[in-house]
Write an enzyme that holds these catalytic residues in place. Sequence first.
Site, PDB file in Angstrom:
ATOM      1  N   SER A 147       0.837  -1.192   0.000  1.00  0.00           N
ATOM      2  CA  SER A 147       0.000   0.000   0.000  1.00  0.00           C
ATOM      3  C   SER A 147       0.883   1.257   0.000  1.00  0.00           C
ATOM      4  O   SER A 147       1.717   1.427  -0.895  1.00  0.00           O
ATOM      5  CB  SER A 147      -0.950  -0.038   1.204  1.00  0.00           C
ATOM      6  OG  SER A 147      -1.934   0.960   1.111  1.00  0.00           O
ATOM      7  N   ASP A 312      -8.828  -6.251  -4.926  1.00  0.00           N
ATOM      8  CA  ASP A 312      -8.435  -4.958  -4.341  1.00  0.00           C
ATOM      9  C   ASP A 312      -8.972  -3.849  -5.232  1.00  0.00           C
ATOM     10  O   ASP A 312      -8.462  -3.586  -6.312  1.00  0.00           O
ATOM     11  CB  ASP A 312      -6.906  -4.881  -4.248  1.00  0.00           C
ATOM     12  CG  ASP A 312      -6.412  -3.583  -3.625  1.00  0.00           C
ATOM     13  OD1 ASP A 312      -7.240  -2.712  -3.295  1.00  0.00           O
ATOM     14  OD2 ASP A 312      -5.180  -3.443  -3.482  1.00  0.00           O
ATOM     15  N   HIS A 345      -8.106  -5.065  -0.458  1.00  0.00           N
ATOM     16  CA  HIS A 345      -6.824  -4.403  -0.257  1.00  0.00           C
ATOM     17  C   HIS A 345      -6.055  -4.991   0.926  1.00  0.00           C
ATOM     18  O   HIS A 345      -4.822  -5.088   0.898  1.00  0.00           O
ATOM     19  CB  HIS A 345      -7.060  -2.903  -0.031  1.00  0.00           C
ATOM     20  CG  HIS A 345      -5.806  -2.100   0.070  1.00  0.00           C
ATOM     21  ND1 HIS A 345      -4.896  -2.013  -0.958  1.00  0.00           N
ATOM     22  CD2 HIS A 345      -5.306  -1.332   1.082  1.00  0.00           C
ATOM     23  CE1 HIS A 345      -3.882  -1.233  -0.595  1.00  0.00           C
ATOM     24  NE2 HIS A 345      -4.101  -0.822   0.635  1.00  0.00           N
TER      25      HIS A 345
END
Length: 372
Positions: A147, A312, A345
């Site tokens: 991320s 995601d 995610h």
Amino acid sequence: MHVVTPDLIAFDEALQLRSGATLSAYHLAIETYGTLNSERSNAVLVCHALNASHHVAGISANGDDLGWWDNMVGPGKPVDTDRFFVIGVNNLGSCFGSTGPASINPDTGKPFGADFPLVTVEDWVDVQARLADRLGIARFACVIGGSLGGMQALAWSIAYPERVHACVAIASTAKLSAQNIAFNDVARQAILTDPDFHGGHYYEFGVVPQRGLRVARMIGHITYLSGDDMAEKFGRAKSAEVLQYGYGADFEIESYLRYQGEKFSRYFDANTYLLITKALDYFDPAAAFGGDLGAALLNTRARFLIISFTTDWRFAPLEGRAIVKALLDAKRRVTYAEIDAPHGHDAFLLDDEKYHASVRVYFHSLARELAL
């Protein structure tokens, strides 16, 4: 389980930030795992995401906190600390030990609060490079993150091409979409409009803008999960057999989000949340090259592993493929894995056999290449 004690590293050299502001001094909280070899060639830097910290693996010194990537980093794990020396560092502006908004401003004797300057991903990378200098590490075997951590890994490969052998960016992107920026701003508005925010100087009033933090976390948490995962875990299951016909938590998903929001509001700093989401928004290395990401990556020297997850939707596989295309355009060495995982995610934090196998194989090849 290994107990890990953090170190606090002080820096007295002034730091010029991209915003134009200067920090005259600061400190970083770090943890290390494994042993740095005599050639100092086996160091791996782990960059953390929004609400994580330097505590990557093992049990914290207080004995009740497992590292956020303990399933990935450790002896015999995909990032094997029997071979690699792993460094976790808490980003500047965070609230887990490094200098941030809750730290004392030496000019006023009070917490920085809203006076703490905005920081960027590139600022964090510059600070991490200073840390590497302090530790005597001229070149990282790998810089890795998921991320926001993946953004830092990419930034490292661009800013310090000779200091990165490999770059691993997981569930990440080279820039936020308009939708992602919108989610971040709604979350920030929840904090900024909380009556207990006091313009960012709530420390002086002995309060915390918990209502805003709760809502910000609830918004964020929705985006970290996939629709399928949410449906499987909660569906339309009710918290009670009889509907309340009010605005309480009638459904289990409501109870879950409220619990996550409440928990978050007790340990995370509101000013830090504002700072880090803005750093996310600002990241766009291609902007200086007319939007051409391939040009931005042209001077990189690292080998790359890019990993995306099919469900995601925050940083969709399309974003990972765009990074891969840019790297191929720049004639870089890149491996891409698109993992079919149901968790959205948050999959980069979870156990997934195919995902962990991809990382394990990649680090095994790094160890062979570097003769570790």
